[in-house]
Design an enzyme around this catalytic site. Structure first.
Site, PDB file in Angstrom:
ATOM      1  N   GLU A   1       0.939  -1.275   0.080  1.00 14.45           N
ATOM      2  CA  GLU A   1      -0.065  -0.024  -0.190  1.00 14.45           C
ATOM      3  C   GLU A   1       0.857   1.368   0.061  1.00 14.45           C
ATOM      4  OE1 GLU A   1      -3.670  -1.557   2.559  1.00 14.45           O
ATOM      5  OE2 GLU A   1      -2.134  -1.194   3.588  1.00 14.45           O
TER       6      GLU A   1
HETATM    7  C1  TNX Z   1      -4.262  -4.035   4.709  1.00 13.55           C
HETATM    8  S1  TNX Z   1      -2.861  -6.356   4.109  1.00 13.55           S
HETATM    9  C2  TNX Z   1      -2.950  -3.708   4.988  1.00 13.55           C
HETATM   10  C3  TNX Z   1      -2.764  -3.341   6.675  1.00 13.55           C
HETATM   11  C4  TNX Z   1      -3.949  -3.331   7.403  1.00 13.55           C
HETATM   12  C5  TNX Z   1      -5.061  -4.255   7.056  1.00 13.55           C
HETATM   13  C6  TNX Z   1      -6.228  -4.360   8.041  1.00 13.55           C
HETATM   14  C7  TNX Z   1      -1.833  -5.387   4.292  1.00 13.55           C
HETATM   15  C8  TNX Z   1      -0.467  -5.705   3.673  1.00 13.55           C
HETATM   16  N1  TNX Z   1      -1.934  -3.994   4.523  1.00 13.55           N
HETATM   17  O1  TNX Z   1      -1.950  -2.190   6.646  1.00 13.55           O
HETATM   18  O2  TNX Z   1      -3.637  -3.344   8.846  1.00 13.55           O
HETATM   19  O3  TNX Z   1      -5.220  -4.201   5.613  1.00 13.55           O
HETATM   20  O4  TNX Z   1      -7.054  -5.561   7.431  1.00 13.55           O
END
Ligand code: TNX
Length: 527
Positions: free
Chosen positions: A340
């Site tokens: 992300e």
């Molecule tokens: C996505 S999964 C994220 C996290 C969040 C999570 C909450 C991922 C690699 N990144 O930063 O905590 O969703 O479900």
């Protein structure tokens, strides 16, 4: 080798034979195949009699590998906790009469085809556990712990006996990597809280715990060369609590505690996104541009922070961070995050991942990253952790030799709610009732991913909505027990109807461990 086994046999037989003969006990019929073992073993064969565990039982361990004695000691402690019996490990004097033995044996048998494989033979007078490595022996004693009944039999003789069903268990894991992840960044969890989670993971044969040590809301590991990371970056968390961090001594304590359970710790420093807490501590790290200016963040947003990817000072900083953490992490992996990074330009992101991967190699570790890292040209030794529904880059990385960890959010995210009445959890990947979490096959779930590219599975527990053991346990249990079985047992040995009955029988263990599990209505808990 053969002569050693013969010697051990002779020693044990003479030990037992030296004792005055007791009268034969008529054991009730048992059925080893009906014990509620989780994860379900590859093969169980019942011989319908019983091994009577009592104070006249001793544990002996192979001398070819010093780590086997520690496995024996661990078993003895756990038997004491469950039954109150205090069994000697490799006792030499004749103080206590030894009627029966549990022998934990290092074996080079070719039938033990993985380091964690084991064979457990339960006979009336002896239990033989064979494994190639101490890790295999450790997995085997978890099965033995589960075979010890909750209730004693008090009627057969003048003292209580725990009747262990006789027969054979031949067992090995489906995957060599079976993990859970704990996000200690969104909310901090203490050393004791993590230890408790490790204890339970060990009981269900997990072999890795991934710690998400940094994120926008907090930095949780002491870095001696950059002290503000914890002084500034460690002092916040989601919702505005005080945060916290592990000193390097704390972290080493966790690593050692895990190692006693044959579990490796995988440290994650999430980057180049999810780095607000680091940039707040040292503003030169901050990318500028579209990235939000660092400030204390206690909200749950994602995707707004980024490291600067073109400054040498950023890589010098990361060299220190990775060096210090790698030096206290005996496991082979360092997790670089990579998810992300919405405010990092794609070309900058790729440049960053390729540079950081080299730093990880320089400090003697293999890199793991969330699936986004597969956009870069990563080394075949790097492992891709697949979390979202975009497997394309991961499949390409697999073609280039990388292994994949399956962590699909829709099936495995422990922070997703169970159902609409769940107290904690998020819903962005859907709700995951206990049966949905169990009823799928990691081997076939990702189309076009060859079976041999799957390193294993990992169930992540993000902590935006939870901040202590009771809340952690509400989300993790019972679902993580199902992931233990998905990681260990073959598809042909897995069946929800059969599993849910075995799951209900975990209640005495969960009560003993004071696990605040979510009592889903999908399981008849019998109370
Ligand atoms: C996505 S999964 C994220 C996290 C969040 C999570 C909450 C991922 C690699 N990144 O930063 O905590 O969703 O479900």
């Amino acid at each position: 080798m053969i002569s050693r086994v013969v010697l051990v046999f002779v020693a044990i037989i003479s030990l037992v034979a030296c004792q005055p003969k007791k009268k034969e006990i008529n054991f009730p019929k048992t059925d080893l195949t009906q014990v509620a073992l989780i994860p379900k073993p590859l093969k169980t064969i019942a011989t319908n009699s019983a091994f009577a565990l009592d104070g006249e039982t001793a544990i002996y361990t192979s001398t070819t590998d010093a780590n086997f004695e520690a496995v024996g000691q661990f078993l003895s402690q756990k038997i004491k906790k469950k039954t109150g019996l205090d069994l000697g490990v490799n006792p030499t004097d004749g103080d206590t009469p030894v009627e029966r033995v549990v022998y934990i044996n290092q074996s080079d048998s070719e039938e033990l085809s993985t380091p964690e494989s084991y064979q457990l033979y339960v006979k009336k007078d002896s239990i033989f556990l064979n494994a190639k490595t101490a890790a295999g022996a450790f997995r085997g004693i978890q099965t033995l712990r589960q075979l010890i009944p909750e209730q004693t039999n008090d009627t057969l003789t003048d003292h209580p006996l725990w009747l262990i069903p006789t027969g054979k268990v031949l067992d090995e894991p489906r995957y060599g990597y079976r993990a859970s992840m704990l996000d200690v960044a969104r909310h901090f969890f203490t050393v004791d809280e993590v230890k408790k989670y490790l204890d339970i993971l060990a009981y269900y044969k997990f072999n890795a715990l991934h710690l998400h040590l940094s994120d926008d809301q907090g930095w949780r590991i002491e870095i001696k060369s950059w002290p503000k990371l914890t002084e500034v970056g460690g002092a916040s968390e989601v919702g505005g609590g005080e945060g916290g961090f592990y000193t390097q001594e704390d972290y080493k304590e966790l690593v050692a505690y895990a190692a006693e359970r044959h579990i490796i710790i995988i440290p994650e420093i999430d980057m180049p996104g999810h780095t607000n807490a680091a940039s707040l501590s040292y503003p030169f790290l901050h990318a500028g541009g579209k990235a939000d200016k660092p400030r204390v963040r206690t909200d749950m947003l994602v995707g707004y922070s980024s490291f600067h990817t073109r400054k040498d000072t950023v890589y010098a900083f990361l060299d220190d961070v990775i060096r210090e953490i790698a030096a206290i992490t005996p496991g082979p992996y360092f997790h670089i995050g990579g998810d992300e990074s919405h405010v990092t330009k794609k070309k900058d992101y790729i440049h960053f991942v390729e540079k950081v991967e080299k730093i990880v190699h320089k400090h003697g570790k293999q890199a793991i990253g969330w699936n986004e890292i597969a956009q870069a040209k990563i080394s075949p030794s790097s492992v891709v952790q697949l979390w979202n529904d975009e497997p394309h880059d991961a499949i390409n990385a697999a073609k280039n030799g990388s292994k994949i960890i399956v962590s699909s959010a829709k099936k495995m995210y422990l922070d997703m709610k169970y159902d609409s009445i769940s107290e904690y959890g998020l819903t962005w990947a859907g709700m995951i009732p206990v049966d949905v979490g169990y009823n799928w096959d990691p081997k076939t779930y990702i189309k076009d991913l060859p079976e041999e590219s799957v390193l294993g599975i990992e169930a992540p527990l993000w902590s935006e909505t939870i901040s202590n053991s009771a809340e952690l346990e509400y989300l993790a249990f019972p679902r993580v027990i199902g992931y233990a079985e998905l990681g260990w047992s073959r598809a042909e040995n897995r069946d929800w109807e059969d599993y849910k009955v075995r799951l209900a029988k975990q209640v005495p263990y969960m009560k003993r461990m004071d696990i605040k599990y979510y009592p889903t209505k999908l399981v008849d808990w019998g109370e």
